[in-house]
Write a protein that holds these residues in place. Structure first.
Motif, PDB file in Angstrom:
ATOM      1  N   GLY A 142      47.701  48.952  34.647  1.00  0.00           N
ATOM      2  CA  GLY A 142      47.784  48.925  36.099  1.00  0.00           C
ATOM      3  C   GLY A 142      47.426  47.565  36.678  1.00  0.00           C
ATOM      4  O   GLY A 142      47.219  46.579  35.969  1.00  0.00           O
ATOM      5  N   ALA A 143      47.311  47.526  37.990  1.00  0.00           N
ATOM      6  CA  ALA A 143      47.040  46.273  38.700  1.00  0.00           C
ATOM      7  C   ALA A 143      45.574  45.899  38.620  1.00  0.00           C
ATOM      8  O   ALA A 143      44.694  46.761  38.540  1.00  0.00           O
ATOM      9  N   ILE A 144      45.307  44.571  38.648  1.00  0.00           N
ATOM     10  CA  ILE A 144      43.948  44.055  38.604  1.00  0.00           C
ATOM     11  C   ILE A 144      43.563  43.580  40.001  1.00  0.00           C
ATOM     12  O   ILE A 144      44.363  42.901  40.666  1.00  0.00           O
ATOM     13  N   PRO A 145      42.361  43.913  40.486  1.00  0.00           N
ATOM     14  CA  PRO A 145      41.952  43.432  41.816  1.00  0.00           C
ATOM     15  C   PRO A 145      41.917  41.907  41.878  1.00  0.00           C
ATOM     16  O   PRO A 145      41.740  41.228  40.856  1.00  0.00           O
ATOM     17  N   GLY A 146      42.046  41.380  43.079  1.00  0.00           N
ATOM     18  CA  GLY A 146      42.095  39.925  43.241  1.00  0.00           C
ATOM     19  C   GLY A 146      40.827  39.228  42.811  1.00  0.00           C
ATOM     20  O   GLY A 146      40.867  38.106  42.274  1.00  0.00           O
ATOM     21  N   TYR A 147      39.660  39.880  43.020  1.00  0.00           N
ATOM     22  CA  TYR A 147      38.401  39.235  42.652  1.00  0.00           C
ATOM     23  C   TYR A 147      38.144  39.243  41.148  1.00  0.00           C
ATOM     24  O   TYR A 147      37.167  38.670  40.679  1.00  0.00           O
ATOM     25  N   LEU A 148      39.001  39.934  40.386  1.00  0.00           N
ATOM     26  CA  LEU A 148      38.847  39.959  38.932  1.00  0.00           C
ATOM     27  C   LEU A 148      39.926  39.171  38.197  1.00  0.00           C
ATOM     28  O   LEU A 148      39.943  39.167  36.965  1.00  0.00           O
ATOM     29  N   LEU A 149      40.810  38.506  38.914  1.00  0.00           N
ATOM     30  CA  LEU A 149      41.921  37.806  38.276  1.00  0.00           C
ATOM     31  C   LEU A 149      41.450  36.644  37.416  1.00  0.00           C
ATOM     32  O   LEU A 149      41.926  36.438  36.300  1.00  0.00           O
TER      33      LEU A 149
END
Length: 231
Positions: A55-62
């Motif tokens: 799934g998608a990764i949050p922006g603060y974890l990229l």
């Protein structure tokens, strides 16, 4: 008369089995050494996780790299075990064994002094304040009053100071478990002393009442008990 049986020669199959055993042993040693080297390299190191989440990764974890800390936690547990084991490293690690003749003196009893089941302890002993002596007729181990000690000169290794402290009990006598239960004080014995007067506290702020110390002298020869505090 039947002729003696000749010694059988080792077959080629037996030699092949022996070669296989040697090669298996050397392979096992190599595998053990590889595991040891790998564990040494991974000790205290951060292992990056290569697994990609679904799934998608949050922006603060990229831009954050995921780190697997399982190895570090296992190393921390091992280190704590080593520290816990290190607390029992005593100043005197080896002592000279004592014979039963050195420890006990045979006391003859009975009307005609033929019974020899009583023993008098010739070493220094500790007897608690709540000790109740058995009737002399049924007492097997006799601890003389002149060889009983209730206090010890305990030296703090870091403060370089000696304190005159009360003995709470005998934790372990290296000579025998029987001597531990009898409270015999010989060189190398680990005793528990009352350190409430020293003002020692734990990390949580609780007062330390008892601490272990090791006897460093021969009390039966010196007439006093000298010990070093185990900190």
């Amino acid at each position: 008369r039947r002729p003696p049986r000749s010694t059988p020669l080792y077959s080629s199959a037996a030699s092949d089995v022996y070669k296989r055993q040697v090669s298996t042993q050397s392979t096992w040693e190599k595998a053990t050494m590889k595991k040891l080297i790998k564990a040494h390299e991974e000790k205290g190191a951060e292992v990056k996780a290569n697994e990609k989440p679904d799934g998608a990764i949050p922006g603060y974890l990229l831009e954050r790299e995921e780190v697997n800390r399982t190895k570090i936690l296992s190393n921390m547990v091992k280190q704590k075990r080593k520290e816990k084991a290190g607390k029992w490293q005593v100043p005197i690690s080896q002592v000279k064994p004592m014979t039963e003749e050195e420890m006990f003196k045979v006391i003859k009893s009975g009307k005609r002094k033929r019974k020899e089941w009583k023993r008098m302890i010739t070493q220094a002993t500790f007897v608690g304040s709540n000790f109740t002596r058995k009737p002399p007729k049924y007492e097997r181990y006799i601890r003389p009053m002149g060889m009983r000690f209730k206090k010890a000169h305990v030296t703090h290794p870091e403060l370089k100071t000696t304190f005159y402290l009360d003995i709470i009990g005998v934790k372990r006598n290296p000579q025998s478990g029987l001597y531990t239960s009898l409270g015999v004080l010989t060189k190398g014995t680990v005793i528990e002393v009352d350190v409430s007067d020293l003002g020692l506290v734990t990390q949580s702020g609780k007062v330390v009442w008892g601490k272990y110390a090791q006897v460093t002298n021969n009390p039966e020869l010196d007439g006093v008990v000298n010990a070093v505090l185990l900190v």
